[in-house]
Every structure is written in structure tokens, then in C-alpha cells.
Design a protein around this motif. Structure first.
Motif, PDB file in Angstrom:
ATOM      1  N   ASP A 428       0.832  -1.208   0.000  1.00 46.41           N
ATOM      2  CA  ASP A 428       0.000   0.000   0.000  1.00 46.41           C
ATOM      3  C   ASP A 428       0.868   1.260   0.000  1.00 46.41           C
ATOM      4  N   ASN A 431       2.507   1.516  -3.555  1.00 39.71           N
ATOM      5  CA  ASN A 431       1.667   1.686  -4.746  1.00 39.71           C
ATOM      6  C   ASN A 431       0.639   2.802  -4.655  1.00 39.71           C
ATOM      7  N   LYS A 432       0.232   3.149  -3.433  1.00 40.44           N
ATOM      8  CA  LYS A 432      -0.803   4.174  -3.320  1.00 40.44           C
ATOM      9  C   LYS A 432      -0.196   5.565  -3.261  1.00 40.44           C
ATOM     10  N   GLU A 433      -0.987   6.510  -3.621  1.00 35.39           N
ATOM     11  CA  GLU A 433      -0.541   7.897  -3.583  1.00 35.39           C
ATOM     12  C   GLU A 433      -0.298   8.314  -2.132  1.00 35.39           C
ATOM     13  N   ILE A 434       0.827   9.002  -1.906  1.00 36.73           N
ATOM     14  CA  ILE A 434       1.142   9.478  -0.556  1.00 36.73           C
ATOM     15  C   ILE A 434       0.323  10.733  -0.263  1.00 36.73           C
ATOM     16  N   ILE A 435      -0.589  10.629   0.700  1.00 34.90           N
ATOM     17  CA  ILE A 435      -1.424  11.769   1.089  1.00 34.90           C
ATOM     18  C   ILE A 435      -0.686  12.554   2.167  1.00 34.90           C
ATOM     19  N   GLU A 436      -0.560  13.845   1.977  1.00 35.08           N
ATOM     20  CA  GLU A 436       0.169  14.649   2.951  1.00 35.08           C
ATOM     21  C   GLU A 436      -0.539  14.614   4.306  1.00 35.08           C
ATOM     22  N   LYS A 446      -5.699   5.119   4.852  1.00 35.72           N
ATOM     23  CA  LYS A 446      -5.567   4.684   3.460  1.00 35.72           C
ATOM     24  C   LYS A 446      -4.369   3.752   3.286  1.00 35.72           C
ATOM     25  N   LYS A 525       7.660   9.097   1.810  1.00 31.57           N
ATOM     26  CA  LYS A 525       8.289   9.200   0.490  1.00 31.57           C
ATOM     27  C   LYS A 525       9.575   8.378   0.437  1.00 31.57           C
ATOM     28  N   LYS A 528       8.767   4.622   0.667  1.00 28.39           N
ATOM     29  CA  LYS A 528       8.207   4.168  -0.612  1.00 28.39           C
ATOM     30  C   LYS A 528       9.333   3.717  -1.545  1.00 28.39           C
TER      31      LYS A 528
END
Length: 730
Positions: A428, A431-436, A446, A525, A528
Motif C-alpha cells: 500500500d 503503490n498508493k498515492e502518498i497523502i500529505e 488509506k 516518500k 516508498k
């Protein structure tokens, strides 16, 4: 030889269980009574001296001369009151075991009077004439001087001999006259220092109250027990620590009835006895049980600081050996003493904790604390990924070579098992977008960071085929062999993790300088990218399978199956740069360890080869020929009586014996020639490769024919004690 076998069996079958002296009261009443504990030191030292010693232990600073004198005096008084007459610096040279030289407290004064003497200078440092201990080319043979220096981090203890007199053992480090490290303990201590510094720096991102991080370890020890008489009836067990011949018994471990079964009374008496002795010297043994193979057992302690845990494990092995003699047993720590059944490992359960009481590998119920947990987890995975070959090298020994990849223990491919739940969390993050983080707790939800404790509790299983497995709140390094000193693999693990955490902190600080407001986003970040770079080492399936070998090759993972090749990691540019930059070992010390381990491998294979040749020719072949001669006489008598048809089965057996005798004789001769070829090599690497790739290849060929003869020759005549007797007579 067959007479010796039958006498040994008779003796073993008629053993009585010795009476054990059980201390009165609770375990807590006698735990550590033979250890110079912090409590004993506090009682016997002045408040000022105690404070200085305690601070020196915490900070690593030198202990002043007058304080050392007071500690020495207190230790001497305490030890003599416990029946000790001598003292020794107990150290761990690069033999894999321990070493000690005993000196008496007794001395003669200048006026001829007898006195009890032990000064602070003798406590702190001793000179060791240890020219025969391994040095890997660091010293010439004539340069005998080495030094042992007291390690106050590990408490002194008293070791008693069979007569009841004791020796004060002072845990010590060992180094050469020119300063190079010649032991297993000092590099481990160095690694704990650099890990503390790096891990504390990263932990401070999440909690500025953390001032110290400590590596902890719990070492599960597997071993075999064999009756003393049976053991001494087998020259291969005495000389090699393992059986070079022996046909599998009809019943081995296939029924799985030994594992966790009822402990046999004689075995239990031995376990109780050595546990009492271990507890007296402060080894916190807690668990005992039957292991998978018949005749195999396990002991495990509670977790301790890693330096103490490694000291205690190697000390425990010594206590077990001594206690076994009292019970007419031999303890076998060889990684594969018997073919066809499981060998023995030493599972090192490793974790890191803060001085604020937090296990950094323990998931939290709070999402933000879970980010801290994931940060350390991912950095450890990346450290193992980047330095897998060096971890593999630490467990590469002649004994462990029989075990690794044998469908019974971790394979030679280093992989990391996290369990499906944690693997999904890392996927997760990758692959998922890093939400600030400004967007609130949804970022954690998430990415699954809010559910880590529950999914680990419910879904994380163990994978016994993984060399390096996460087991809920720790990592279990399962590839370490049962005879090994855990200090070396744990030193490497500490160092590679420290290096990775140091790199992470540098990256984090650079990013924070650019944008101080995005702490959590920066961490995610970086993680990831780390996950993406190291995910090839993550594996959840069967580490024994051919499919995994093929898949690992596609992923670019090493699969180093022979010892000489694996040991090359000690002298790779990557390893040298790592250990020198972290100031744990220098290039010369790494090269010395490479040479020492190669020499150890060569000598062990050489000894096994000689034992195989001797037993095969002088015991097995000679017995086979005598038995064959009797069969020939029988067959001849039948043929003379014109009973050719009745003689045919006997003739077939005669032919079968001849076939195996020829195979054995030819291969023993060829093996001897290969050994001569190896011994004529001056280059140690080439010599090791010949022993590995040529000499060792004859072992299984010779063994196959010997084991076939065991099934053919009359049981009354067979000279070697059989597996069914070694494993089942207790």
C-alpha cells in the motif's frame, strides 16, 4: 569393533537416573547466586565506586585505577566466599568457542608469607600467551603476545569443577599486541555502539525523549543427546561431531511423535540439572522441549541485551556439556549429526528497544506510532537486502553446509518473511498515492497504518523455511548453526541495520531542510523508495522449493551453496567499506576472519575425509570381507551338494558385497589423492575450493555403499553402532 558396539549397548540400556540436588525455595532464591551481579556489586562497593562503575558501564568510559582496585578486592572476597581459588579472563577467540587461563588468588609476599592477591590491574587487563589461537595472518607464530581486557557490560561468574572448587570468570575482550581484534565479542560490542547511535537518531524523529537504543536477543538452542557409551563406540562422532555413515532406521521422524512429546525421564533429569546450574550463573533459561528428530531437544532463554545473550548462549553450551557428563550423555551441537533426520539450528530472535521502554519492532495501536514501527521495519528489510551475502557468510560453516537447503531448515537463499498482513501494508505504501499529513488521519487509514496491530495478531504466521522472518515483534534469524557463536551473525546484523538507519536519517534531514512542515510525508516518500528497491527479497512461500530457486534467480538474489564461495563476502569491497565506515572492523581484521574461517572449513573436511577413509577400509570393508568369506564357504558347501539353486541367493549377496567393497575401495583411494592435491596447494582459497568441489564429493558415494552393506551384513557382525541404537536408547 562389533564387541565394542554390543558392550556399549548393554551399558546404555542399564543406566540409572542420577539423583539431582534441587535447591530449596523458588528459582528467584538461587537465580544468579554464582554471578557478580549489579546487586552484589552495590552491596560490596562503596557508593562512590559503585556509581563510577555503573556510569562507566553505561557510557563505555574507562574505569579509574583506584576504582578498579576496589572492584577487584570486592570480586576476590565474593569469589573466595563462594569457594573460588582461581580467576581467569574468559574470552572468545576466533575458534568459535571460549578460552581461559587460570591464575590463583594465592601468592607469596616479599617476606615469604602466603597471601590472597587480586589487584585492579589484574582485573582490567591480562597478557595472554596465545600464539596458537587463530589470527588469520595478523601475527607471526613467534609473536605470542595478546591482551585480554575486562568487559564490565557482562557480569563475572564462578565456574565450578567436579571437585566443587571454583574459578572466577571475568568476561573479556581479546586483541593483538598491535591492536587488531582477535575475538568475537569486541566487534559485537562495537556494533551495539553504532546501532545505538543510529537507531536513537531515527527514534528521536518520533520521540525526543529517547536517549539510548539497545539490541536484544533470545537464542533458541537445539541439540542432540546420545548415551556416552554409544557415543564413544563411534569414532566418527568423537572425531567429526557427526556420523559419516549410518543407514536410516525404519522409524525416524516421519510419525512426528517426538516433537513436543513427553520428555523421557533420563533426559528430563539432565535438563533439570543443567537448567539449575545455568540459573545459578544468571542464564535465564525458560523453555525446554523435544524437537522434531528423535534424540533432539531444545532450550530457550528469555530475551536479554545482545552482548549478554551471546555470552550466555556460549556459556550455556559449556554448562550443558559438563552436566551431560554427570548423566552419562554426550551433547551434540553439530548442525547435522545424523543423516535423514532434521539437523540443529540456533534461532536468534533479534529486536531493538528504547530506554523509554518501547520495542521499536512492536506494532502500536496508535497510527502515528505505527509509522515509527514501519520506518524501522522497512529499514531493516533494506539492510538485509543490500547485505544479504554478508549475512549468508556469517552462517557458512562445514557443519551448516549439511543443513542449509536440505528441506529441513533455512535455504542458502537469504529472503525475508513478513507475513501477508505486513506485506500488504508495504504494498500500500509503495503503490498508493502518498497523502500529505495535513489531510488528517485518513492518510494513515488509506495506507493501512491504523490496522497493523490487529492484522498482525490475526494473520501473521511463521515461515520456518525463511532464513530471516518477522514474527510479530522481532526478527528471527533462523540460519545460524547450532554450534556457532551467535556474536558474529548478530554483529553483522547490528552493523548493517545501523548503516541503513544512518543513511535514512541523512536523507530525512536533507528533505526536512527543504520543507520542514512535511515530516510524515517525507518519511513515507523515503520508505516508498526503499520498499521498491528491496522488495525482491520479500518471500512468503516455500523456501525449499525448486520454484523459489528459479524465482530468486530471476530476482537477482544470491544462492550460494558452498562455504568457500559464501565466505568471499567477508573481503568484498562493499563489506570492507561498510565495516570500516562504521568502525566495527577494519580491512585487515575482515581478511583475517576470512582466512580463519576458510582454514577451519579445510581442516574439518580434511578430518572428515580421513575418518571416512579409516572407517570404510579398516572397519567396514574388513568386516564385509570376513562376512563374505563365510558366505562363500556356505555357497561352496551347497554347490558341492549339488544344490546350485539354493546357493544362488547367497551368490547374489556375495556379488553385491563385492560390488560395494570395490566402490568403497576405489573411491577412498581417489579421495585420498584429491586430498593430497588439496594439501599441496599453497593458496588457501584454491585449497578450500578443492576440498569443497573434489574431496567432499566422494563422501556421499562412499557412504551410499557403506550404508548398503549395513543392511546386508549380519547385525551381529556390524562394527558401527547403528542409528536405531544411537537415537532411541535413552
Amino acid at each position: 569393533m562389533s564387541e565394542l558396539r554390543w558392550k556399549a549397548i548393554d551399558v546404555a540400556q542399564n543406566r540409572t537416573i542420577p539423583i539431582i540436588q534441587i535447591p530449596e525455595g523458588k528459582v528467584t532464591d538461587f537465580y544468579g547466586i554464582h554471578t557478580f551481579t549489579d546487586e552484589a556489586m552495590k552491596t560490596l562497593l562503596s557508593p562512590d565506586a559503585y556509581k563510577k562503575v555503573s556510569n562507566a558501564i553505561k557510557t563505555g568510559d574507562n574505569i579509574e585505577g583506584n576504582v578498579a582496585d576496589e572492584v577487584a578486592s570486592a570480586m576476590k572476597s565474593w569469589a573466595i566466599s563462594k569457594g573460588a581459588t582461581h580467576y581467569t579472563h574468559w574470552f572468545q577467540p576466533l575458534t568459535g568457542g571460549t578460552a581461559e587461563k587460570h591464575d590463583a588468588f594465592f601468592d607469596i609476599s616479599f617476606d615469604g608469607h602466603a597471601i590472597e592477591k587480586f589487584k585492579g590491574s589484574a582485573l582490567v587487563q591480562q597478557e595472554s600467551d596465545a600464539s596458537s589461537l587463530p589470527n588469520g595472518g595478523i601475527r607471526e607464530t613467534f609473536e605470542a603476545r595478546g591482551y585480554t581486557v575486562w568487559d564490565p557490560n557482562s557480569p563475572a561468574f564462578i565456574s565450578y569443577n567436579s571437585s566443587g572448587t571454583g574459578t572466577l570468570c571475568i568476561p573479556s575482550i581479546y586483541f593483538s599486541y598491535t591492536g587488531e581484534l582477535l575475538d568475537a565479542k569486541t566487534p559485537l560490542l562495537n556494533s551495539t555502539i553504532v546501532l545505538d547511535k543510529a537507531a536513537t537518531s531515527v527514534a528521536n524523529i518520533f520521540d525526543r525523549n529517547v536517549e539510548k537504543v539497545t539490541a536484544t536477543c533470545g537464542i533458541e538452542q537445539e541439540y542432540f543427546l546420545v548415551d556416552k557409551a554409544l557415543y564413544h563406540s563411534r569414532p566418527d562422532l568423537i572425531m567429526c561431531g557427526r556420523s559419516v555413515f549410518g543407514h536410516s532406521p525404519a522409524k525416524g521422524q516421519q510419525l512426528e511423535d517426538h516433537y513436543f512429546g513427553s520428555i523421557p525421564p533420563r533426559i528430563n533429569a539432565f535438563m533439570v540439572d543443567f537448567e539449575i546450574e545455568a540459573l545459578k550463573i544468571g542464564i535465564p533459561v525458560r523453555t525446554r522441549h523435544n524437537e522434531v528428530a528423535p534424540g533432539q531437544f531444545e532450550v530457550a532463554p528469555t530475551f536479554e541485551e545482545i552482548n549478554l545473550a551471546c555470552d550466555h548462549n556460549i556459556l550455556l553450551m559449556d554448562v550443558m556439556k559438563k552436566t551431560a557428563q554427570k548423566h552419562n550423555f554426550e551433547v551434540m551441537f553439530h548442525e547435522k549429526p545424523f543423516a535423514g533426520i532434521n539437523g540443529s539450528g540456533k534461532h536468534n530472535n533479534w529486536s531493538i528497544k528504547t530506554d523509554t521502554g518501547v520495542n521499536l519492532l512492536g506494532p502500536s495501536t496508535k497510527p502515528k506510532e505505527s509509522l515509527r514501527f514501519v520506518t524501522f521495519l522497512v529499514n531493516i528489510v533494506k539492510a538485509v537486502h543490500d547485505h544479504a551475502d554478508m549475512l549468508r557468510a556469517t552462517v557458512a560453516t562445514a557443519g551448516n553446509e549439511h543443513r542449509l537447503g536440505a528441506n529441513e531448515a533455512p535455504p542458502a537463499i537469504i529472503s525475508v518473511f513478513l507475513g501477508t498482513a505486513m506485506t500488504k501494508v508495504l504494498e500500500d505504501i509503495e503503490n498508493k498515492e502518498i497523502i500529505e499529513i495535513e489531510k488528517g488521519e485518513n492518510a494513515y487509514i488509506k495506507l493501512g497504518l491504523n490496522r497493523i496491530p490487529s492484522v498482525l495478531l490475526d494473520n501473521t504466521d511463521r515461515n520456518r523455511t525463511s532464513p530471516f522472518a518477522f514474527t510479530g515483534n522481532k526478527f528471527e534469524f533462523r540460519a545460524v548453526g547450532s554450534s556457532a557463536n551467535s556474536a558474529t551473525p548478530m554483529m553483522v546484523l547490528n552493523t548493517i541495520v545501523a548503516k541503513q538507519l544512518e543513511s535514512f536519517r541523512k536523507e530525512y534531514d536533507l528533505e526536512r531542510e527543504k520543507d520542514p512542515s512535511k515530516k510524515e510525508g517525507i518519511i513515507l516518500k523515503i520508505l516508498k523508495r526503499y520498499i521498491k528497491e528491496s522488495k525482491n527479497i520479500l518471500f512468503e512461500g516455500n523456501g525449499y522449493s525448486k520454484e523459489w530457486e528459479d524465482e530468486a534467480a530471476k530476482r537477482g538474489l544470491s544462492n550460494i551453496k558452498d562455504v568457500p564461495k559464501a565466505l568471499e563476502a567477508y573481503i568484498s569491497d562493499q563489506t570492507v567499506e561498510l565495516f570500516e565506515s562504521m568502525k566495527v572492523l577494519n580491512k585487515r581484521e575482515l581478511h583475517a576472519r576470512y582466512e580463519i574461517r576458510l582454514e577451519n572449513y579445510i581442516k574439518k573436511i580434511q578430518i572428515e575425509s580421513r575418518v571416512i577413509g579409516d572407517l570404510a577400509q579398516n572397519h567396514v570393508v574388513s568386516t564385509a570381507i570376513k562376512y563374505q568369506t563365510r558366505l562363500v564357504q556356505t555357497a561352496k558347501s551347497l554347490i558341492d551338494m549339488e544344490m546350485k539353486e539354493e546357493a544362488e541367493p547367497i551368490l547374489n549377496i556375495i556379488r553385491e558385497i563385492s560390488k560395494h567393497v570395490n566402490v568403497i575401495s576405489k573411491n577412498v583411494k581417489d579421495m585420498t589423492e584429491a586430498r593430497k592435491k588439496a594439501n599441496n596447494c599453497e593458496d588457501i582459497t584454491e585449497k578450500a575450493n578443492i576440498y569443497s568441489n573434489e574431496v567432499r564429493l566422494f563422501f556421499d558415494v562412499i557412504r551410499k555403499s557403506v550404508d548398503k552393506l549395513e543392511l546386508i551384513i549380519d547385525d551381529e557382525d556390524w562394527p558401527l553402532t547403528k542409528y536405531r541404537e544411537l537415537l532411541y536408547i535413552r
